[in-house]
Design a protein around this motif. Structure first.
Motif, PDB file in Angstrom:
ATOM      1  N   MET A 104      15.095 -17.998  27.931  1.00 30.07           N
ATOM      2  CA  MET A 104      16.079 -19.006  28.221  1.00 30.07           C
ATOM      3  C   MET A 104      16.677 -19.618  26.952  1.00 30.07           C
ATOM      4  SD  MET A 104      16.668 -19.357  31.271  1.00 30.07           S
ATOM      5  CE  MET A 104      16.508 -20.288  32.714  1.00 30.07           C
ATOM      6  N   GLN A 105      15.993 -19.494  25.834  1.00 28.63           N
ATOM      7  CA  GLN A 105      16.494 -20.113  24.615  1.00 28.63           C
ATOM      8  C   GLN A 105      17.769 -19.446  24.111  1.00 28.63           C
ATOM      9  OE1 GLN A 105      13.381 -20.283  21.750  1.00 28.63           O
ATOM     10  NE2 GLN A 105      12.329 -21.954  22.791  1.00 28.63           N
ATOM     11  N   TRP A 106      17.995 -18.214  24.466  1.00 27.70           N
ATOM     12  CA  TRP A 106      19.188 -17.511  24.001  1.00 27.70           C
ATOM     13  C   TRP A 106      20.455 -18.010  24.690  1.00 27.70           C
ATOM     14  CZ3 TRP A 106      22.022 -14.882  27.601  1.00 27.70           C
ATOM     15  CH2 TRP A 106      21.385 -14.591  28.793  1.00 27.70           C
ATOM     16  N   LEU A 107      20.320 -18.719  25.801  1.00 23.83           N
ATOM     17  CA  LEU A 107      21.504 -19.208  26.514  1.00 23.83           C
ATOM     18  C   LEU A 107      22.298 -20.217  25.704  1.00 23.83           C
ATOM     19  CD1 LEU A 107      20.249 -19.593  30.174  1.00 23.83           C
ATOM     20  CD2 LEU A 107      21.908 -17.965  29.290  1.00 23.83           C
ATOM     21  N   LYS A 108      21.654 -20.913  24.773  1.00 22.45           N
ATOM     22  CA  LYS A 108      22.391 -21.896  23.983  1.00 22.45           C
ATOM     23  C   LYS A 108      23.454 -21.224  23.118  1.00 22.45           C
ATOM     24  CE  LYS A 108      19.130 -22.095  20.140  1.00 22.45           C
ATOM     25  NZ  LYS A 108      18.195 -22.938  19.428  1.00 22.45           N
ATOM     26  N   TYR A 109      23.250 -19.971  22.765  1.00 17.69           N
ATOM     27  CA  TYR A 109      24.231 -19.256  21.949  1.00 17.69           C
ATOM     28  C   TYR A 109      25.465 -18.842  22.745  1.00 17.69           C
ATOM     29  CZ  TYR A 109      20.382 -19.109  18.686  1.00 17.69           C
ATOM     30  OH  TYR A 109      19.353 -19.466  17.856  1.00 17.69           O
ATOM     31  N   MET A 110      25.422 -18.958  24.051  1.00 18.56           N
ATOM     32  CA  MET A 110      26.564 -18.635  24.904  1.00 18.56           C
ATOM     33  C   MET A 110      27.447 -19.847  25.158  1.00 18.56           C
ATOM     34  SD  MET A 110      26.235 -15.444  25.484  1.00 18.56           S
ATOM     35  CE  MET A 110      27.363 -15.179  26.813  1.00 18.56           C
ATOM     36  N   SER A 111      27.053 -21.011  24.671  1.00 23.51           N
ATOM     37  CA  SER A 111      27.780 -22.244  24.934  1.00 23.51           C
ATOM     38  C   SER A 111      28.697 -22.596  23.765  1.00 23.51           C
ATOM     39  CB  SER A 111      26.780 -23.381  25.159  1.00 23.51           C
ATOM     40  OG  SER A 111      27.448 -24.612  25.222  1.00 23.51           O
ATOM     41  N   PHE A 112      29.920 -22.965  24.080  1.00 31.54           N
ATOM     42  CA  PHE A 112      30.831 -23.392  23.029  1.00 31.54           C
ATOM     43  C   PHE A 112      30.434 -24.766  22.491  1.00 31.54           C
ATOM     44  CE2 PHE A 112      32.655 -25.155  26.833  1.00 31.54           C
ATOM     45  CZ  PHE A 112      33.127 -26.389  26.441  1.00 31.54           C
ATOM     46  N   MET A 113      29.686 -25.530  23.276  1.00 29.64           N
ATOM     47  CA  MET A 113      29.234 -26.846  22.824  1.00 29.64           C
ATOM     48  C   MET A 113      28.269 -26.727  21.649  1.00 29.64           C
ATOM     49  SD  MET A 113      30.717 -29.137  24.615  1.00 29.64           S
ATOM     50  CE  MET A 113      29.732 -30.585  24.418  1.00 29.64           C
ATOM     51  N   TYR A 114      27.437 -25.707  21.632  1.00 34.59           N
ATOM     52  CA  TYR A 114      26.484 -25.492  20.549  1.00 34.59           C
ATOM     53  C   TYR A 114      27.217 -25.314  19.227  1.00 34.59           C
ATOM     54  CZ  TYR A 114      22.962 -23.077  17.739  1.00 34.59           C
ATOM     55  OH  TYR A 114      22.114 -22.707  16.729  1.00 34.59           O
TER      56      TYR A 114
END
Length: 83
Positions: free
Chosen positions: A1-11
């Motif tokens: 689940m930690q890899w999902l943050k890389y799919m967010s433009f907010m990150y």
């Protein structure tokens, strides 16, 4: 689940905003016993390198292009199914 943050433009947007607002050369805690320390050594910025920022810009541009193309193809497919 930690890899999902890389799919967010907010990150990437937040990291870019940090780099624009702060510089790694800025000093803080100058009144403390140890003297002034660079902002980059702060625990708040341990995961963000405050130098650069070009990689975040490229990722945000690529995401904008990919999301727009994906939306275009999804809408195109939906229009084709109705006709």
């Amino acid at each position: 689940m930690q890899w999902l943050k890389y799919m967010s433009f907010m990150y990437y947007g937040f990291r870019l905003l940090l780099k624009v607002q702060y510089s790694g050369d800025q000093l803080y805690e100058c009144e403390s016993e140890g003297g002034c320390r660079p902002l980059q050594t702060s625990p708040s910025f341990d995961t963000v390198n405050l130098k650069g920022g070009l990689s975040e810009v490229w990722v945000l541009l690529a995401m904008a292009l990919c999301f727009r193309l994906l939306a275009y193809f999804c809408l195109r497919r939906r229009i084709d199914k109705r006709n």
